[in-house]
Design a protein around this motif. Structure first.
Motif, PDB file in Angstrom:
ATOM      1  N   ASN A   9       0.827  -1.209   0.000  1.00  0.00           N
ATOM      2  CA  ASN A   9       0.000   0.000   0.000  1.00  0.00           C
ATOM      3  C   ASN A   9       0.864   1.264   0.000  1.00  0.00           C
ATOM      4  OD1 ASN A   9       0.826   0.287   2.699  1.00  0.00           O
ATOM      5  ND2 ASN A   9      -1.187  -0.171   3.555  1.00  0.00           N
ATOM      6  N   GLY A  10       2.171   1.115   0.189  1.00  0.00           N
ATOM      7  CA  GLY A  10       3.096   2.228   0.045  1.00  0.00           C
ATOM      8  C   GLY A  10       3.661   2.354  -1.355  1.00  0.00           C
ATOM      9  N   GLN A 226       7.632   8.547   8.597  1.00  0.00           N
ATOM     10  CA  GLN A 226       8.930   7.946   8.284  1.00  0.00           C
ATOM     11  C   GLN A 226       9.734   7.806   9.581  1.00  0.00           C
ATOM     12  OE1 GLN A 226      11.133   5.909   6.823  1.00  0.00           O
ATOM     13  NE2 GLN A 226      10.707   6.908   4.853  1.00  0.00           N
ATOM     14  N   PHE A 227      10.572   6.800   9.632  1.00  0.00           N
ATOM     15  CA  PHE A 227      11.336   6.514  10.832  1.00  0.00           C
ATOM     16  C   PHE A 227      12.295   7.662  11.149  1.00  0.00           C
ATOM     17  CE2 PHE A 227       9.993   2.584   8.872  1.00  0.00           C
ATOM     18  CZ  PHE A 227       9.327   1.981   9.940  1.00  0.00           C
ATOM     19  N   GLY A 228      12.289   8.060  12.425  1.00  0.00           N
ATOM     20  CA  GLY A 228      13.077   9.201  12.861  1.00  0.00           C
ATOM     21  C   GLY A 228      12.276  10.475  12.943  1.00  0.00           C
ATOM     22  N   ASP A 229      11.063  10.483  12.348  1.00  0.00           N
ATOM     23  CA  ASP A 229      10.211  11.673  12.390  1.00  0.00           C
ATOM     24  C   ASP A 229       9.223  11.641  13.551  1.00  0.00           C
ATOM     25  OD1 ASP A 229      11.501  12.567  10.151  1.00  0.00           O
ATOM     26  OD2 ASP A 229       9.907  11.991   8.751  1.00  0.00           O
ATOM     27  N   ARG A 256       0.931   6.393   2.932  1.00  0.00           N
ATOM     28  CA  ARG A 256       0.766   7.735   2.373  1.00  0.00           C
ATOM     29  C   ARG A 256       2.055   8.271   1.745  1.00  0.00           C
ATOM     30  NH1 ARG A 256      -4.247   9.478   3.797  1.00  0.00           N
ATOM     31  NH2 ARG A 256      -5.218   8.454   5.588  1.00  0.00           N
ATOM     32  N   HIS A 257       3.020   7.375   1.551  1.00  0.00           N
ATOM     33  CA  HIS A 257       4.296   7.773   0.961  1.00  0.00           C
ATOM     34  C   HIS A 257       4.450   7.268  -0.480  1.00  0.00           C
ATOM     35  CE1 HIS A 257       5.046   8.565   5.178  1.00  0.00           C
ATOM     36  NE2 HIS A 257       6.217   9.097   4.894  1.00  0.00           N
ATOM     37  N   SER A 258       3.353   6.897  -1.118  1.00  0.00           N
ATOM     38  CA  SER A 258       3.438   6.249  -2.427  1.00  0.00           C
ATOM     39  C   SER A 258       4.015   7.140  -3.512  1.00  0.00           C
ATOM     40  CB  SER A 258       2.052   5.753  -2.863  1.00  0.00           C
ATOM     41  OG  SER A 258       1.696   4.591  -2.161  1.00  0.00           O
ATOM     42  N   ARG A 259       3.798   8.432  -3.434  1.00  0.00           N
ATOM     43  CA  ARG A 259       4.291   9.286  -4.531  1.00  0.00           C
ATOM     44  C   ARG A 259       5.808   9.397  -4.513  1.00  0.00           C
ATOM     45  NH1 ARG A 259       2.341  15.424  -2.937  1.00  0.00           N
ATOM     46  NH2 ARG A 259       3.452  15.618  -0.948  1.00  0.00           N
ATOM     47  N   ASN A 260       6.423   8.942  -3.426  1.00  0.00           N
ATOM     48  CA  ASN A 260       7.879   8.896  -3.356  1.00  0.00           C
ATOM     49  C   ASN A 260       8.299   7.537  -2.805  1.00  0.00           C
ATOM     50  OD1 ASN A 260      10.409   9.949  -3.738  1.00  0.00           O
ATOM     51  ND2 ASN A 260      10.465  11.076  -1.800  1.00  0.00           N
ATOM     52  N   ALA A 261       7.653   6.485  -3.340  1.00  0.00           N
ATOM     53  CA  ALA A 261       7.713   5.161  -2.736  1.00  0.00           C
ATOM     54  C   ALA A 261       9.119   4.589  -2.658  1.00  0.00           C
ATOM     55  CB  ALA A 261       6.807   4.203  -3.511  1.00  0.00           C
ATOM     56  N   LYS A 263      12.147   5.995  -2.707  1.00  0.00           N
ATOM     57  CA  LYS A 263      12.996   6.691  -1.736  1.00  0.00           C
ATOM     58  C   LYS A 263      12.534   6.413  -0.316  1.00  0.00           C
ATOM     59  CE  LYS A 263      14.864  11.238  -0.541  1.00  0.00           C
ATOM     60  NZ  LYS A 263      14.893  12.693  -0.889  1.00  0.00           N
ATOM     61  N   ALA A 264      11.205   6.381  -0.095  1.00  0.00           N
ATOM     62  CA  ALA A 264      10.680   6.125   1.246  1.00  0.00           C
ATOM     63  C   ALA A 264      11.048   4.726   1.719  1.00  0.00           C
ATOM     64  CB  ALA A 264       9.165   6.305   1.255  1.00  0.00           C
ATOM     65  N   ALA A 265      10.905   3.742   0.837  1.00  0.00           N
ATOM     66  CA  ALA A 265      11.231   2.362   1.205  1.00  0.00           C
ATOM     67  C   ALA A 265      12.723   2.209   1.469  1.00  0.00           C
ATOM     68  CB  ALA A 265      10.778   1.409   0.113  1.00  0.00           C
ATOM     69  N   GLU A 266      13.552   2.877   0.659  1.00  0.00           N
ATOM     70  CA  GLU A 266      14.997   2.802   0.855  1.00  0.00           C
ATOM     71  C   GLU A 266      15.405   3.473   2.158  1.00  0.00           C
ATOM     72  OE1 GLU A 266      19.098   3.698  -1.648  1.00  0.00           O
ATOM     73  OE2 GLU A 266      17.264   4.793  -2.161  1.00  0.00           O
TER      74      GLU A 266
END
Length: 278
Positions: A9-10, A226-229, A256-261, A263-266
């Protein structure tokens, strides 16, 4: 060894095939596949072809999986997450139950570790006692149905839903009375709803946990960060998971991070792999 996964879903802007390849390439060892309109939709005419393709990718990339059933508009294009097991109309409840049974068949085809689902929101006009009876009945029937597959059910308490905390989950599990009825523990949700820390919740409910959702979060605000936020102590979370010898998937959920999926996953993987190694 603990295994990280990532929820599709991300990756809502990607095809399932692309998402799986990217997730595996980043180093994740598992995937939480959220069934959706264009992702293994049980009603799709080409479902068998999709399953064959997905099965091959999971095998080739050595990805374990769980099946998630929380798509927002799959069953009703106008009403988010509806119908549910506690909908006012019996026809709606049957639609949800039939969908969950179909999802179990997909989970069995893909040799999934668990099927994750939730209660939904109790609508106005529905008596709490009725909602409770309908939910117990639906969970019992689903638990009996999954007996032929041996796939654990992983029920997720979620803030704002009818079952939103671990105390309510425990009460439900006691009434369902089936060893295949387990728990999806969302670390962020536990951070919001429980007096105990997420690590303490993991230790307390360890035998019931079949699936983990992971994201950062701030107290009082149900936003997957995101982790750290956020404010969660992940060193404590991973220490607890190691203590209980958790063998399931720990699935990052950043829907809710799909538009930058990518980079977000990395970024998530780079943050979390430290805790796998220490």
């Amino acid at each position: 060894m603990l295994r990280l996964g990532y929820n599709t879903n991300g990756f809502s802007c990607h095809s399932l095939e692309s998402a799986l390849e990217i997730i595996a390439g980043l180093g994740y060892r598992g995937v939480a596949i959220t069934l959706d309109n264009y992702i293994l939709n049980p009603g799709a005419a080409d479902l068998n072809r999709q399953l064959e393709q997905t099965e091959a990718i999971l095998h080739n990339d050595s990805l374990a999986c769980v099946i998630e059933t929380g798509a927002r508009f799959l069953l009703d294009p106008r009403r988010k997450h509806e119908p549910t097991l506690i909908s006012a109309d019996a026809a709606g409840r049957k639609i949800r139950l039939d969908f969950l049974k179909n999802a179990l068949e997909i989970a069995a085809r893909l040799d999934s570790q668990a099927l994750s689902f939730w209660s939904g929101i109790k609508q106005e006009g529905v008596r709490r006692a009725d909602a409770w009876d309908w939910l117990v009945a639906g969970c019992k029937e689903l638990s009996e149905y999954t007996g032929q597959f041996g796939i654990p059910l992983a029920f997720e308490p979620e803030p704002g839903m009818f079952i939103e905390n671990l105390t309510e989950y425990q009460k439900l599990a006691e009434q369902v009375e089936n060893p295949l009825f387990g728990l999806t523990l969302d670390v962020g949700h536990a951070f919001l709803t429980e007096d105990d820390s997420p690590a303490e919740c993991i230790r307390k409910f360890g035998p019931s946990i079949k699936n983990i959702h992971l994201e950062d979060m701030k107290k009082g605000d149900h936003k997957h960060l995101q982790f750290g936020d956020g404010e969660i102590e992940f060193s404590e979370v991973f220490e607890a998971l190691k203590e209980i010898n958790f063998a399931g998937l720990i699935n990052v959920e950043l829907s809710r991070h799909s538009r930058n999926a990518v980079k977000a996953a990395e970024q998530a993987y780079n943050f979390l792999r430290y805790f796998l190694q220490h």
